[in-house]
Write a protein that holds these residues in place. Structure first.
Motif, PDB file in Angstrom:
ATOM      1  N   VAL A 155       0.859  -1.174   0.000  1.00 33.72           N
ATOM      2  CA  VAL A 155       0.000   0.000   0.000  1.00 33.72           C
ATOM      3  C   VAL A 155       0.901   1.231   0.000  1.00 33.72           C
ATOM      4  N   GLU A 156       0.628   2.170  -0.900  1.00 36.39           N
ATOM      5  CA  GLU A 156       1.354   3.430  -0.856  1.00 36.39           C
ATOM      6  C   GLU A 156       0.681   4.324   0.162  1.00 36.39           C
TER       7      GLU A 156
ATOM      8  N   VAL B  91       4.151  -2.615   3.572  1.00 37.96           N
ATOM      9  CA  VAL B  91       4.088  -4.010   3.146  1.00 37.96           C
ATOM     10  C   VAL B  91       3.478  -4.782   4.306  1.00 37.96           C
ATOM     11  N   TYR B  92       2.462  -5.567   4.018  1.00 38.56           N
ATOM     12  CA  TYR B  92       1.803  -6.312   5.092  1.00 38.56           C
ATOM     13  C   TYR B  92       1.522  -7.728   4.620  1.00 38.56           C
TER      14      TYR B  92
ATOM     15  N   TYR C   2      -2.098  -9.218  11.277  1.00 35.91           N
ATOM     16  CA  TYR C   2      -1.476  -8.551  10.135  1.00 35.91           C
ATOM     17  C   TYR C   2      -0.105  -8.056  10.576  1.00 35.91           C
ATOM     18  N   PHE C   3       0.927  -8.497   9.884  1.00 36.09           N
ATOM     19  CA  PHE C   3       2.291  -8.047  10.131  1.00 36.09           C
ATOM     20  C   PHE C   3       2.576  -6.959   9.102  1.00 36.09           C
ATOM     21  N   CYS C   4       2.795  -5.727   9.551  1.00 35.79           N
ATOM     22  CA  CYS C   4       2.958  -4.581   8.663  1.00 35.79           C
ATOM     23  C   CYS C   4       4.322  -3.946   8.878  1.00 35.79           C
ATOM     24  N   MET C   5       4.975  -3.570   7.786  1.00 34.47           N
ATOM     25  CA  MET C   5       6.246  -2.858   7.850  1.00 34.47           C
ATOM     26  C   MET C   5       6.193  -1.699   6.866  1.00 34.47           C
ATOM     27  N   CYS C   6       6.598  -0.533   7.324  1.00 37.44           N
ATOM     28  CA  CYS C   6       6.631   0.667   6.491  1.00 37.44           C
ATOM     29  C   CYS C   6       8.060   0.856   5.989  1.00 37.44           C
ATOM     30  N   ILE C   7       8.205   1.022   4.684  1.00 39.69           N
ATOM     31  CA  ILE C   7       9.528   1.163   4.075  1.00 39.69           C
ATOM     32  C   ILE C   7       9.550   2.388   3.168  1.00 39.69           C
TER      33      ILE C   7
ATOM     34  N   GLU D 295       9.873  -4.438  -2.056  1.00 40.97           N
ATOM     35  CA  GLU D 295       8.740  -4.961  -1.294  1.00 40.97           C
ATOM     36  C   GLU D 295       8.862  -6.463  -1.044  1.00 40.97           C
ATOM     37  N   LEU D 296       9.395  -7.180  -2.014  1.00 40.15           N
ATOM     38  CA  LEU D 296       9.501  -8.637  -1.872  1.00 40.15           C
ATOM     39  C   LEU D 296      10.497  -9.016  -0.776  1.00 40.15           C
ATOM     40  N   GLU D 297      11.542  -8.229  -0.638  1.00 43.79           N
ATOM     41  CA  GLU D 297      12.498  -8.473   0.441  1.00 43.79           C
ATOM     42  C   GLU D 297      11.818  -8.291   1.800  1.00 43.79           C
TER      43      GLU D 297
END
Length: 161
Positions: free
Chosen positions: A50-51, A58-59, A66-71, A77-79
């Motif tokens: 999600v932008e 990325v979740y 839900y495991f969410c990480m903001c990058i 994203e795949l990493e």
């Protein structure tokens, strides 16, 4: 770089947060409210990226979490999906099929595991065996400290009788 990690239940309850970028408490609350509303409303067939405010979130959903990480917008994203899966596999290995209750009652262990995997928003340890060994060593230290505290308490009790 990972700016923050948030674990959210299907009901919107926050189960774990780790912030690698400076956010005030008010900003953190607003971020969690915005992201949980946005992610929980998405359909299961939509992509896991999600932008959001110039970043990417990325979740991935595992059971009821839900495991969410903001990058950063230009990060892979795949990493990040692999890092999320790596974290879940280590949690599974430690707790034996991890569930939401494991994270609620053993949140300190979940934070410790996350700290072994990520430092300052970057992947630190890709080896599951190494992380498992470090967690076992930490558990042994905690048990030793508990035994020593118990024996000191017994000595104090004996001395005061």
């Amino acid at each position: 770089m990972i700016h923050f990690v948030v674990l959210i239940s299907r009901q919107g309850k926050v189960r774990l947060t780790k912030w690698y970028s400076p956010y005030s408490q008010k900003e953190r609350t607003k971020v969690i409210r915005e992201l949980s509303g946005m992610i929980l409303a998405r359909g299961p067939k939509l992509c896991n990226f999600v932008e959001w405010k110039g970043y990417k979130v990325v979740y991935r959903r595992y059971a009821s979490l839900y495991f969410c990480m903001c990058i950063d917008a230009d990060d892979n994203e795949l990493e990040i999906l692999e890092i999320i899966h790596h974290f879940v596999e280590i949690l599974d290995r430690y707790f034996g099929s991890v569930c939401e209750l494991d994270l609620i009652f053993n949140f300190h262990k979940a934070y410790y595991i996350l700290d072994e995997i990520l430092i300052a928003g970057e992947l630190q340890e890709p080896s599951k065996k190494t992380v498992a060994r470090l967690i076992a060593a930490q558990d042994a230290l905690v048990e030793t400290a508990k035994e020593q505290a118990s024996s000191i308490s017994n000595m104090i009790a004996q001395a005061t009788k």
